[in-house]
Design a protein around this motif. Sequence first.
Motif, PDB file in Angstrom:
ATOM      1  N   LYS A 103       0.842  -1.202   0.000  1.00 34.82           N
ATOM      2  CA  LYS A 103       0.000   0.000   0.000  1.00 34.82           C
ATOM      3  C   LYS A 103       0.873   1.248   0.000  1.00 34.82           C
ATOM      4  N   LYS A 143      -3.897   0.890   7.817  1.00 34.29           N
ATOM      5  CA  LYS A 143      -3.723  -0.224   6.877  1.00 34.29           C
ATOM      6  C   LYS A 143      -2.350  -0.879   7.048  1.00 34.29           C
ATOM      7  N   VAL A 153      -7.217  -3.770   6.912  1.00 36.98           N
ATOM      8  CA  VAL A 153      -7.687  -2.387   6.911  1.00 36.98           C
ATOM      9  C   VAL A 153      -8.666  -2.164   8.056  1.00 36.98           C
ATOM     10  N   VAL A 155     -11.097   0.871   9.457  1.00 41.89           N
ATOM     11  CA  VAL A 155     -11.641   2.219   9.346  1.00 41.89           C
ATOM     12  C   VAL A 155     -12.071   2.604  10.758  1.00 41.89           C
ATOM     13  N   ASP A 185      -6.450   9.489   5.557  1.00 42.33           N
ATOM     14  CA  ASP A 185      -7.718  10.147   5.870  1.00 42.33           C
ATOM     15  C   ASP A 185      -8.877   9.275   5.404  1.00 42.33           C
ATOM     16  N   LEU A 187     -12.183   8.724   3.520  1.00 38.95           N
ATOM     17  CA  LEU A 187     -12.895   9.328   2.389  1.00 38.95           C
ATOM     18  C   LEU A 187     -14.396   9.096   2.555  1.00 38.95           C
ATOM     19  N   GLU A 191     -18.635   3.829  -2.921  1.00 40.17           N
ATOM     20  CA  GLU A 191     -17.540   3.005  -3.456  1.00 40.17           C
ATOM     21  C   GLU A 191     -17.926   2.342  -4.773  1.00 40.17           C
ATOM     22  N   ILE A 281      -8.902   4.300  -3.650  1.00 38.14           N
ATOM     23  CA  ILE A 281      -8.752   3.701  -2.309  1.00 38.14           C
ATOM     24  C   ILE A 281      -7.600   2.705  -2.353  1.00 38.14           C
ATOM     25  N   GLU A 282      -7.621   1.854  -3.360  1.00 38.75           N
ATOM     26  CA  GLU A 282      -6.567   0.835  -3.454  1.00 38.75           C
ATOM     27  C   GLU A 282      -6.557   0.250  -4.852  1.00 38.75           C
TER      28      GLU A 282
HETATM   29  P1  AMP Z   1      -8.853  -1.799   0.991  1.00 35.56           P
HETATM   30  O1  AMP Z   1      -8.403  -3.164   1.420  1.00 35.56           O
HETATM   31  O2  AMP Z   1      -7.788  -0.765   0.924  1.00 35.56           O
HETATM   32  O3  AMP Z   1      -9.777  -1.847  -0.202  1.00 35.56           O
HETATM   33  O4  AMP Z   1      -9.874  -1.335   2.116  1.00 35.56           O
HETATM   34  C1  AMP Z   1     -10.989  -2.116   2.447  1.00 35.56           C
HETATM   35  C2  AMP Z   1     -12.192  -1.238   2.638  1.00 35.56           C
HETATM   36  O5  AMP Z   1     -11.928  -0.264   3.647  1.00 35.56           O
HETATM   37  C3  AMP Z   1     -12.559  -0.411   1.410  1.00 35.56           C
HETATM   38  O6  AMP Z   1     -13.334  -1.135   0.514  1.00 35.56           O
HETATM   39  C4  AMP Z   1     -13.281   0.749   2.035  1.00 35.56           C
HETATM   40  O7  AMP Z   1     -14.611   0.385   2.346  1.00 35.56           O
HETATM   41  C5  AMP Z   1     -12.548   0.966   3.315  1.00 35.56           C
HETATM   42  N1  AMP Z   1     -11.522   2.005   3.155  1.00 35.56           N
HETATM   43  C6  AMP Z   1     -10.220   1.835   2.860  1.00 35.56           C
HETATM   44  N2  AMP Z   1      -9.582   3.020   2.790  1.00 35.56           N
HETATM   45  C7  AMP Z   1     -10.501   3.972   3.057  1.00 35.56           C
HETATM   46  C8  AMP Z   1     -10.452   5.402   3.151  1.00 35.56           C
HETATM   47  N3  AMP Z   1      -9.328   6.090   2.971  1.00 35.56           N
HETATM   48  N4  AMP Z   1     -11.606   6.039   3.448  1.00 35.56           N
HETATM   49  C9  AMP Z   1     -12.755   5.374   3.650  1.00 35.56           C
HETATM   50  N5  AMP Z   1     -12.860   4.027   3.589  1.00 35.56           N
HETATM   51  C10 AMP Z   1     -11.754   3.331   3.290  1.00 35.56           C
END
Ligand code: AMP
Length: 426
Positions: A103, A143, A153, A155, A185, A187, A191, A281-282
Amino acid sequence: MNILILGSGGREHALAWKIAASPLTHKLYCAPGNAGIAREAECVALDIDEHAAVIAFCREKKIDLVVVGPEAPLCAGIVDDLEAAGIKAFGPTRWAARLEGSKGFTKDMCKANNIPTAAYRRFKQAGPARDYVRERGAPIVVKADGLAAGKGVVVAQTIEEAEAAIDMMFDGGLGARAWEIVIEDCLVGEEASFFALCDGETALPLATAQDHKRVGDGDTGPNTGGMGAYSPAPVMTDAMNKRVMDEIILPTVNALKKAGAPYKGVLYAGLMITGEGPQLIEYNVRFGDPECQVLMPRLISDLVPALVAACDGQLKSFDLRWHAQPALTVVMATRGYPGPYEKGSVIEGLDDAATVEGVEIFHAGTKADGSRVLANGGRVLNVCALGQSVAEAQARAYRAVDCIEWPEGFCRRDIGWRAVARENKS
Ligand code: AMP
Protein backbone atom coordinates in the motif's frame (compact mmCIF):
# COMPACT_ATOMS: atom_id res chain seq x y z
CA MET A 1 -4.42 -22.47 -28.11
CA ASN A 2 -3.71 -24.57 -25.05
CA ILE A 3 -4.53 -22.43 -22.01
CA LEU A 4 -3.89 -22.96 -18.30
CA ILE A 5 -5.82 -21.01 -15.63
CA LEU A 6 -4.34 -20.84 -12.13
CA GLY A 7 -6.75 -20.71 -9.19
CA SER A 8 -9.78 -22.48 -7.74
CA GLY A 9 -12.53 -19.96 -6.97
CA GLY A 10 -15.60 -18.40 -8.54
CA ARG A 11 -13.42 -15.89 -10.36
CA GLU A 12 -11.53 -18.71 -12.05
CA HIS A 13 -14.77 -20.53 -12.90
CA ALA A 14 -16.11 -17.38 -14.60
CA LEU A 15 -12.82 -17.02 -16.53
CA ALA A 16 -12.86 -20.71 -17.47
CA TRP A 17 -16.47 -20.43 -18.69
CA LYS A 18 -15.60 -17.46 -20.91
CA ILE A 19 -12.28 -18.84 -22.16
CA ALA A 20 -13.80 -22.27 -22.90
CA ALA A 21 -16.35 -20.52 -25.15
CA SER A 22 -13.60 -19.00 -27.32
CA PRO A 23 -13.07 -20.55 -30.75
CA LEU A 24 -9.36 -19.98 -30.16
CA THR A 25 -9.28 -22.37 -27.20
CA HIS A 26 -8.16 -25.86 -28.12
CA LYS A 27 -7.51 -27.37 -24.69
CA LEU A 28 -8.22 -25.69 -21.35
CA TYR A 29 -6.65 -26.70 -18.02
CA CYS A 30 -7.15 -25.26 -14.56
CA ALA A 31 -4.91 -25.80 -11.53
CA PRO A 32 -6.22 -26.73 -9.04
CA GLY A 33 -9.82 -25.88 -10.11
CA ASN A 34 -13.04 -27.11 -8.49
CA ALA A 35 -16.12 -29.23 -9.29
CA GLY A 36 -17.74 -26.51 -11.43
CA ILE A 37 -14.56 -25.62 -13.30
CA ALA A 38 -14.20 -29.33 -14.16
CA ARG A 39 -17.13 -28.89 -16.57
CA GLU A 40 -15.18 -26.30 -18.57
CA ALA A 41 -11.58 -27.39 -18.15
CA GLU A 42 -9.42 -30.33 -17.17
CA CYS A 43 -8.52 -29.75 -13.52
CA VAL A 44 -4.96 -30.63 -12.57
CA ALA A 45 -3.57 -31.12 -9.07
CA LEU A 46 -0.64 -28.71 -9.40
CA ASP A 47 0.69 -26.74 -6.45
CA ILE A 48 0.69 -23.24 -7.93
CA ASP A 49 3.21 -22.04 -5.33
CA GLU A 50 5.71 -24.38 -6.99
CA HIS A 51 6.63 -22.32 -10.03
CA ALA A 52 9.00 -24.97 -11.39
CA ALA A 53 6.18 -27.53 -11.37
CA VAL A 54 3.88 -25.11 -13.20
CA ILE A 55 6.60 -24.48 -15.83
CA ALA A 56 7.20 -28.21 -16.27
CA PHE A 57 3.46 -28.76 -16.77
CA CYS A 58 3.30 -25.95 -19.35
CA ARG A 59 6.17 -27.48 -21.30
CA GLU A 60 4.69 -30.96 -21.21
CA LYS A 61 1.22 -29.80 -22.34
CA LYS A 62 2.51 -27.16 -24.79
CA ILE A 63 0.63 -24.36 -23.02
CA ASP A 64 0.37 -21.17 -25.13
CA LEU A 65 -1.08 -18.92 -22.43
CA VAL A 66 -1.26 -18.98 -18.62
CA VAL A 67 -4.00 -16.86 -16.99
CA VAL A 68 -3.27 -16.16 -13.32
CA GLY A 69 -6.40 -15.67 -11.17
CA PRO A 70 -5.34 -14.77 -7.60
CA GLU A 71 -2.92 -12.13 -6.34
CA ALA A 72 -0.61 -14.31 -4.24
CA PRO A 73 1.17 -16.04 -7.17
CA LEU A 74 1.45 -12.68 -8.98
CA CYS A 75 3.11 -11.07 -5.97
CA ALA A 76 5.34 -14.17 -5.72
CA GLY A 77 6.56 -13.55 -9.29
CA ILE A 78 4.94 -16.39 -11.22
CA VAL A 79 4.62 -14.24 -14.35
CA ASP A 80 8.35 -13.36 -14.20
CA ASP A 81 9.24 -17.05 -13.88
CA LEU A 82 6.91 -18.17 -16.68
CA GLU A 83 8.15 -15.43 -19.02
CA ALA A 84 11.76 -16.30 -18.25
CA ALA A 85 10.90 -19.84 -19.33
CA GLY A 86 9.44 -18.50 -22.60
CA ILE A 87 5.79 -19.07 -21.60
CA LYS A 88 3.22 -16.32 -22.23
CA ALA A 89 1.44 -15.36 -19.02
CA PHE A 90 -1.39 -12.91 -18.37
CA GLY A 91 -0.82 -10.79 -15.28
CA PRO A 92 1.69 -8.32 -13.89
CA THR A 93 5.27 -9.09 -12.94
CA ARG A 94 6.22 -9.22 -9.29
CA TRP A 95 7.58 -5.68 -9.45
CA ALA A 96 4.37 -4.30 -10.98
CA ALA A 97 2.20 -6.40 -8.62
CA ARG A 98 3.44 -4.19 -5.78
CA LEU A 99 0.43 -2.01 -6.68
CA GLU A 100 -1.51 -4.55 -4.62
CA GLY A 101 1.30 -6.04 -2.55
CA SER A 102 2.41 -2.76 -0.97
CA LYS A 103 0.00 0.00 0.00
CA GLY A 104 2.94 2.31 0.75
CA PHE A 105 4.32 1.82 -2.78
CA THR A 106 0.95 2.66 -4.32
CA LYS A 107 0.40 5.72 -2.15
CA ASP A 108 3.86 7.09 -3.01
CA MET A 109 3.23 6.43 -6.71
CA CYS A 110 -0.08 8.34 -6.48
CA LYS A 111 1.54 11.26 -4.70
CA ALA A 112 4.39 11.50 -7.21
CA ASN A 113 1.94 11.50 -10.14
CA ASN A 114 -0.90 13.63 -8.77
CA ILE A 115 -3.32 10.71 -8.73
CA PRO A 116 -6.23 11.56 -6.42
CA THR A 117 -6.10 9.50 -3.20
CA ALA A 118 -6.57 10.13 0.54
CA ALA A 119 -3.79 12.07 2.31
CA TYR A 120 -1.51 9.61 4.17
CA ARG A 121 1.73 8.86 6.03
CA ARG A 122 3.78 5.65 6.23
CA PHE A 123 5.06 4.34 9.59
CA LYS A 124 7.49 1.63 10.70
CA GLN A 125 6.87 2.18 14.44
CA ALA A 126 3.80 2.41 16.64
CA GLY A 127 4.83 5.55 18.60
CA PRO A 128 4.97 8.04 15.71
CA ALA A 129 1.87 6.39 14.19
CA ARG A 130 -0.08 7.00 17.40
CA ASP A 131 1.13 10.63 17.47
CA TYR A 132 -0.03 11.13 13.87
CA VAL A 133 -3.48 9.70 14.62
CA ARG A 134 -3.87 12.02 17.63
CA GLU A 135 -2.78 14.99 15.52
CA ARG A 136 -5.03 14.09 12.58
CA GLY A 137 -8.18 13.04 14.51
CA ALA A 138 -10.88 10.47 13.72
CA PRO A 139 -12.36 8.95 11.65
CA ILE A 140 -9.08 7.69 10.22
CA VAL A 141 -7.96 4.58 8.35
CA VAL A 142 -5.14 2.23 9.44
CA LYS A 143 -3.72 -0.22 6.88
CA ALA A 144 -1.05 -2.93 7.08
CA ASP A 145 1.38 -2.63 4.17
CA GLY A 146 1.44 -6.18 2.74
CA LEU A 147 -1.15 -8.64 1.43
CA ALA A 148 -3.60 -9.46 4.22
CA ALA A 149 -6.46 -11.16 2.35
CA GLY A 150 -8.72 -8.15 2.89
CA LYS A 151 -8.20 -8.11 6.67
CA GLY A 152 -5.46 -5.50 6.87
CA VAL A 153 -7.69 -2.39 6.91
CA VAL A 154 -9.37 -0.78 9.92
CA VAL A 155 -11.64 2.22 9.35
CA ALA A 156 -11.41 3.66 12.87
CA GLN A 157 -14.26 5.86 14.10
CA THR A 158 -12.32 6.99 17.20
CA ILE A 159 -8.69 7.72 18.08
CA GLU A 160 -8.75 4.82 20.58
CA GLU A 161 -9.88 2.43 17.86
CA ALA A 162 -7.11 3.66 15.55
CA GLU A 163 -4.49 3.22 18.30
CA ALA A 164 -5.73 -0.29 19.00
CA ALA A 165 -5.44 -1.10 15.27
CA ILE A 166 -1.87 0.24 15.15
CA ASP A 167 -0.86 -1.92 18.14
CA MET A 168 -2.66 -4.97 16.76
CA MET A 169 -0.85 -4.71 13.41
CA PHE A 170 2.62 -4.12 14.88
CA ASP A 171 2.04 -6.86 17.48
CA GLY A 172 1.32 -9.48 14.83
CA GLY A 173 -2.48 -9.52 15.12
CA LEU A 174 -2.74 -10.23 11.38
CA GLY A 175 -0.59 -13.37 11.57
CA ALA A 176 2.81 -11.95 10.85
CA ARG A 177 3.99 -8.70 12.45
CA ALA A 178 3.33 -5.73 10.13
CA TRP A 179 6.67 -4.16 9.24
CA GLU A 180 5.03 -1.02 7.95
CA ILE A 181 1.59 0.57 8.10
CA VAL A 182 -0.12 3.36 6.20
CA ILE A 183 -2.45 5.79 7.95
CA GLU A 184 -4.77 7.79 5.73
CA ASP A 185 -7.72 10.15 5.87
CA CYS A 186 -11.19 8.68 5.73
CA LEU A 187 -12.90 9.33 2.39
CA VAL A 188 -16.64 9.92 2.17
CA GLY A 189 -18.74 8.92 -0.83
CA GLU A 190 -19.95 5.86 -2.72
CA GLU A 191 -17.54 3.01 -3.46
CA ALA A 192 -17.17 1.45 -6.91
CA SER A 193 -14.77 -0.95 -8.62
CA PHE A 194 -13.27 -0.09 -11.99
CA PHE A 195 -11.50 -2.67 -14.16
CA ALA A 196 -9.07 -2.00 -17.02
CA LEU A 197 -6.88 -4.23 -19.18
CA CYS A 198 -3.31 -2.99 -19.48
CA ASP A 199 -0.51 -3.94 -21.86
CA GLY A 200 2.37 -1.98 -20.35
CA GLU A 201 1.77 1.04 -22.60
CA THR A 202 -1.93 1.69 -22.59
CA ALA A 203 -5.17 0.67 -20.93
CA LEU A 204 -8.58 -0.45 -22.16
CA PRO A 205 -11.50 0.12 -19.79
CA LEU A 206 -13.48 -3.06 -19.13
CA ALA A 207 -16.49 -2.41 -16.89
CA THR A 208 -17.46 -1.33 -13.38
CA ALA A 209 -19.05 -3.13 -10.45
CA GLN A 210 -20.10 -2.74 -6.83
CA ASP A 211 -19.89 -5.44 -4.20
CA HIS A 212 -21.29 -6.20 -0.76
CA LYS A 213 -18.53 -6.95 1.74
CA ARG A 214 -20.57 -7.47 4.95
CA VAL A 215 -21.99 -10.88 5.75
CA GLY A 216 -25.49 -9.76 6.75
CA ASP A 217 -28.51 -8.14 5.09
CA GLY A 218 -28.48 -4.35 5.20
CA ASP A 219 -24.65 -4.43 4.98
CA THR A 220 -24.27 -5.49 8.63
CA GLY A 221 -21.97 -7.93 10.45
CA PRO A 222 -18.33 -8.81 9.85
CA ASN A 223 -16.46 -8.25 6.59
CA THR A 224 -16.11 -11.11 4.11
CA GLY A 225 -14.38 -11.66 0.78
CA GLY A 226 -17.63 -10.43 -0.81
CA MET A 227 -21.22 -11.74 -0.53
CA GLY A 228 -22.45 -10.47 -3.90
CA ALA A 229 -21.91 -7.92 -6.64
CA TYR A 230 -23.48 -6.29 -9.66
CA SER A 231 -22.23 -4.61 -12.80
CA PRO A 232 -22.26 -1.86 -13.94
CA ALA A 233 -22.04 0.42 -10.89
CA PRO A 234 -24.86 2.99 -11.36
CA VAL A 235 -22.66 5.75 -9.87
CA MET A 236 -20.20 5.31 -12.74
CA THR A 237 -21.55 7.53 -15.52
CA ASP A 238 -19.67 7.84 -18.83
CA ALA A 239 -18.19 11.13 -17.61
CA MET A 240 -17.01 9.52 -14.35
CA ASN A 241 -15.49 6.57 -16.25
CA LYS A 242 -13.55 9.01 -18.41
CA ARG A 243 -12.26 10.86 -15.35
CA VAL A 244 -11.11 7.57 -13.81
CA MET A 245 -9.22 6.66 -16.99
CA ASP A 246 -7.66 10.14 -17.36
CA GLU A 247 -6.93 10.93 -13.71
CA ILE A 248 -6.14 7.49 -12.25
CA ILE A 249 -5.64 4.54 -14.64
CA LEU A 250 -3.59 6.10 -17.47
CA PRO A 251 -1.28 8.09 -15.13
CA THR A 252 -0.64 4.81 -13.26
CA VAL A 253 0.22 2.92 -16.45
CA ASN A 254 2.55 5.76 -17.47
CA ALA A 255 4.18 5.93 -14.03
CA LEU A 256 4.91 2.20 -13.95
CA LYS A 257 6.29 2.26 -17.46
CA LYS A 258 8.59 5.14 -16.52
CA ALA A 259 9.69 3.29 -13.40
CA GLY A 260 10.76 0.32 -15.55
CA ALA A 261 7.96 -1.96 -14.29
CA PRO A 262 5.37 -1.78 -17.11
CA TYR A 263 1.98 -2.98 -15.93
CA LYS A 264 0.37 -5.81 -17.89
CA GLY A 265 -2.79 -7.57 -16.82
CA VAL A 266 -6.01 -6.46 -15.16
CA LEU A 267 -5.85 -3.34 -13.07
CA TYR A 268 -8.70 -3.22 -10.56
CA ALA A 269 -9.14 0.18 -8.97
CA GLY A 270 -11.15 0.38 -5.75
CA LEU A 271 -12.62 3.88 -5.87
CA MET A 272 -14.47 6.30 -3.63
CA ILE A 273 -16.67 8.61 -5.69
CA THR A 274 -16.60 11.77 -3.60
CA GLY A 275 -18.13 15.21 -4.10
CA GLU A 276 -14.90 16.27 -5.83
CA GLY A 277 -14.68 13.24 -8.06
CA PRO A 278 -13.03 9.81 -8.02
CA GLN A 279 -10.36 9.00 -5.42
CA LEU A 280 -8.27 5.83 -5.45
CA ILE A 281 -8.75 3.70 -2.31
CA GLU A 282 -6.57 0.84 -3.45
CA TYR A 283 -5.37 -1.17 -6.41
CA ASN A 284 -5.71 -4.90 -6.95
CA VAL A 285 -3.67 -6.57 -9.65
CA ARG A 286 -6.22 -9.18 -10.81
CA PHE A 287 -9.93 -9.58 -11.44
CA GLY A 288 -12.13 -9.17 -8.35
CA ASP A 289 -13.95 -12.08 -6.78
CA PRO A 290 -17.01 -11.95 -7.02
CA GLU A 291 -16.79 -8.99 -9.46
CA CYS A 292 -15.33 -11.14 -12.26
CA GLN A 293 -18.47 -13.28 -12.07
CA VAL A 294 -20.60 -10.29 -13.09
CA LEU A 295 -18.16 -8.98 -15.71
CA MET A 296 -17.78 -12.18 -17.75
CA PRO A 297 -21.53 -12.70 -18.45
CA ARG A 298 -21.73 -9.09 -19.73
CA LEU A 299 -18.79 -9.48 -22.12
CA ILE A 300 -19.98 -10.18 -25.67
CA SER A 301 -16.53 -10.25 -27.31
CA ASP A 302 -14.08 -13.12 -27.13
CA LEU A 303 -11.85 -12.69 -24.04
CA VAL A 304 -8.88 -14.70 -25.31
CA PRO A 305 -7.61 -12.26 -28.00
CA ALA A 306 -7.88 -9.44 -25.44
CA LEU A 307 -5.74 -11.36 -22.94
CA VAL A 308 -3.17 -12.13 -25.64
CA ALA A 309 -3.16 -8.48 -26.80
CA ALA A 310 -2.49 -7.39 -23.21
CA CYS A 311 0.47 -9.78 -23.00
CA ASP A 312 1.82 -8.66 -26.40
CA GLY A 313 1.47 -4.89 -25.95
CA GLN A 314 -1.22 -4.73 -28.67
CA LEU A 315 -4.22 -3.23 -26.85
CA LYS A 316 -4.00 0.15 -28.56
CA SER A 317 -6.43 -0.60 -31.37
CA PHE A 318 -8.46 -3.10 -29.40
CA ASP A 319 -12.14 -2.85 -28.60
CA LEU A 320 -14.50 -5.01 -26.55
CA ARG A 321 -18.27 -5.18 -26.74
CA TRP A 322 -20.46 -5.46 -23.65
CA HIS A 323 -24.11 -6.26 -23.01
CA ALA A 324 -25.89 -3.15 -21.76
CA GLN A 325 -27.89 -5.42 -19.45
CA PRO A 326 -26.74 -5.49 -15.85
CA ALA A 327 -25.53 -8.67 -14.17
CA LEU A 328 -25.82 -9.59 -10.51
CA THR A 329 -24.33 -12.40 -8.43
CA VAL A 330 -25.42 -13.80 -5.09
CA VAL A 331 -22.75 -15.64 -3.11
CA MET A 332 -23.89 -18.75 -1.26
CA ALA A 333 -21.63 -19.57 1.68
CA THR A 334 -21.36 -22.31 4.31
CA ARG A 335 -23.07 -21.45 7.62
CA GLY A 336 -20.48 -20.02 9.99
CA TYR A 337 -18.56 -18.10 7.30
CA PRO A 338 -16.61 -15.79 7.69
CA GLY A 339 -15.92 -17.61 11.00
CA PRO A 340 -15.26 -21.35 11.32
CA TYR A 341 -17.41 -23.69 9.20
CA GLU A 342 -17.65 -27.37 8.27
CA LYS A 343 -16.70 -28.76 4.89
CA GLY A 344 -18.34 -31.65 3.05
CA SER A 345 -22.10 -30.89 3.09
CA VAL A 346 -24.06 -32.03 0.02
CA ILE A 347 -25.49 -29.49 -2.44
CA GLU A 348 -28.50 -30.48 -4.58
CA GLY A 349 -30.75 -28.78 -7.08
CA LEU A 350 -27.98 -27.12 -9.09
CA ASP A 351 -29.27 -28.40 -12.44
CA ASP A 352 -32.77 -27.04 -11.77
CA ALA A 353 -31.33 -23.71 -10.64
CA ALA A 354 -29.33 -23.42 -13.86
CA THR A 355 -32.51 -23.60 -15.98
CA VAL A 356 -33.81 -20.23 -14.69
CA GLU A 357 -33.66 -17.73 -17.58
CA GLY A 358 -30.48 -15.64 -17.71
CA VAL A 359 -28.82 -17.60 -14.90
CA GLU A 360 -25.27 -18.96 -14.76
CA ILE A 361 -23.88 -20.66 -11.66
CA PHE A 362 -20.17 -20.45 -10.92
CA HIS A 363 -18.57 -22.63 -8.26
CA ALA A 364 -16.35 -20.91 -5.73
CA GLY A 365 -15.52 -23.71 -3.29
CA THR A 366 -16.86 -27.13 -4.28
CA LYS A 367 -15.54 -30.63 -4.63
CA ALA A 368 -16.93 -33.51 -6.70
CA ASP A 369 -17.73 -36.80 -4.96
CA GLY A 370 -18.83 -39.12 -7.74
CA SER A 371 -21.90 -37.39 -9.13
CA ARG A 372 -22.46 -35.39 -5.92
CA VAL A 373 -21.27 -31.83 -5.35
CA LEU A 374 -19.87 -31.10 -1.88
CA ALA A 375 -19.20 -27.75 -0.22
CA ASN A 376 -15.46 -27.31 0.17
CA GLY A 377 -14.98 -23.78 1.46
CA GLY A 378 -16.49 -20.67 3.02
CA ARG A 379 -17.81 -19.05 -0.14
CA VAL A 380 -19.16 -21.96 -2.18
CA LEU A 381 -21.39 -20.85 -5.08
CA ASN A 382 -21.99 -17.71 -7.17
CA VAL A 383 -25.50 -17.59 -8.53
CA CYS A 384 -25.32 -15.04 -11.37
CA ALA A 385 -28.01 -13.59 -13.63
CA LEU A 386 -28.37 -11.05 -16.42
CA GLY A 387 -31.56 -8.99 -16.64
CA GLN A 388 -33.06 -5.94 -18.34
CA SER A 389 -32.64 -4.17 -14.99
CA VAL A 390 -30.79 -4.88 -11.75
CA ALA A 391 -34.20 -5.72 -10.24
CA GLU A 392 -34.79 -8.37 -12.91
CA ALA A 393 -31.28 -9.81 -12.57
CA GLN A 394 -31.81 -9.91 -8.79
CA ALA A 395 -35.20 -11.66 -9.09
CA ARG A 396 -33.74 -14.26 -11.46
CA ALA A 397 -30.71 -14.92 -9.26
CA TYR A 398 -32.88 -15.45 -6.16
CA ARG A 399 -35.29 -17.69 -8.13
CA ALA A 400 -32.26 -19.88 -8.89
CA VAL A 401 -31.00 -19.67 -5.28
CA ASP A 402 -34.39 -20.99 -4.14
CA CYS A 403 -33.97 -24.08 -6.36
CA ILE A 404 -30.76 -25.03 -4.55
CA GLU A 405 -31.16 -27.52 -1.71
CA TRP A 406 -28.36 -26.96 0.73
CA PRO A 407 -29.45 -26.61 4.38
CA GLU A 408 -25.87 -25.99 5.52
CA GLY A 409 -25.58 -22.93 3.25
CA PHE A 410 -26.84 -19.35 3.43
CA CYS A 411 -26.82 -16.15 1.40
CA ARG A 412 -27.82 -12.53 1.76
CA ARG A 413 -31.30 -11.77 0.44
CA ASP A 414 -30.66 -8.14 -0.52
CA ILE A 415 -27.77 -8.14 -3.00
CA GLY A 416 -28.08 -5.08 -5.25
CA TRP A 417 -30.43 -3.19 -2.90
CA ARG A 418 -28.81 0.18 -3.52
CA ALA A 419 -29.01 -0.16 -7.32
CA VAL A 420 -32.59 -1.48 -7.16
CA ALA A 421 -33.63 1.46 -4.95
CA ARG A 422 -32.07 3.80 -7.51
CA GLU A 423 -34.03 2.11 -10.33
CA ASN A 424 -37.26 2.41 -8.35
CA LYS A 425 -36.66 6.13 -7.86
CA SER A 426 -36.01 6.88 -11.53
P1 AMP B 1 -8.85 -1.80 0.99
O1 AMP B 1 -8.40 -3.16 1.42
O2 AMP B 1 -7.79 -0.76 0.92
O3 AMP B 1 -9.78 -1.85 -0.20
O4 AMP B 1 -9.87 -1.33 2.12
C1 AMP B 1 -10.99 -2.12 2.45
C2 AMP B 1 -12.19 -1.24 2.64
O5 AMP B 1 -11.93 -0.26 3.65
C3 AMP B 1 -12.56 -0.41 1.41
O6 AMP B 1 -13.33 -1.13 0.51
C4 AMP B 1 -13.28 0.75 2.03
O7 AMP B 1 -14.61 0.38 2.35
C5 AMP B 1 -12.55 0.97 3.32
N1 AMP B 1 -11.52 2.01 3.16
C6 AMP B 1 -10.22 1.84 2.86
N2 AMP B 1 -9.58 3.02 2.79
C7 AMP B 1 -10.50 3.97 3.06
C8 AMP B 1 -10.45 5.40 3.15
N3 AMP B 1 -9.33 6.09 2.97
N4 AMP B 1 -11.61 6.04 3.45
C9 AMP B 1 -12.75 5.37 3.65
N5 AMP B 1 -12.86 4.03 3.59
C10 AMP B 1 -11.75 3.33 3.29
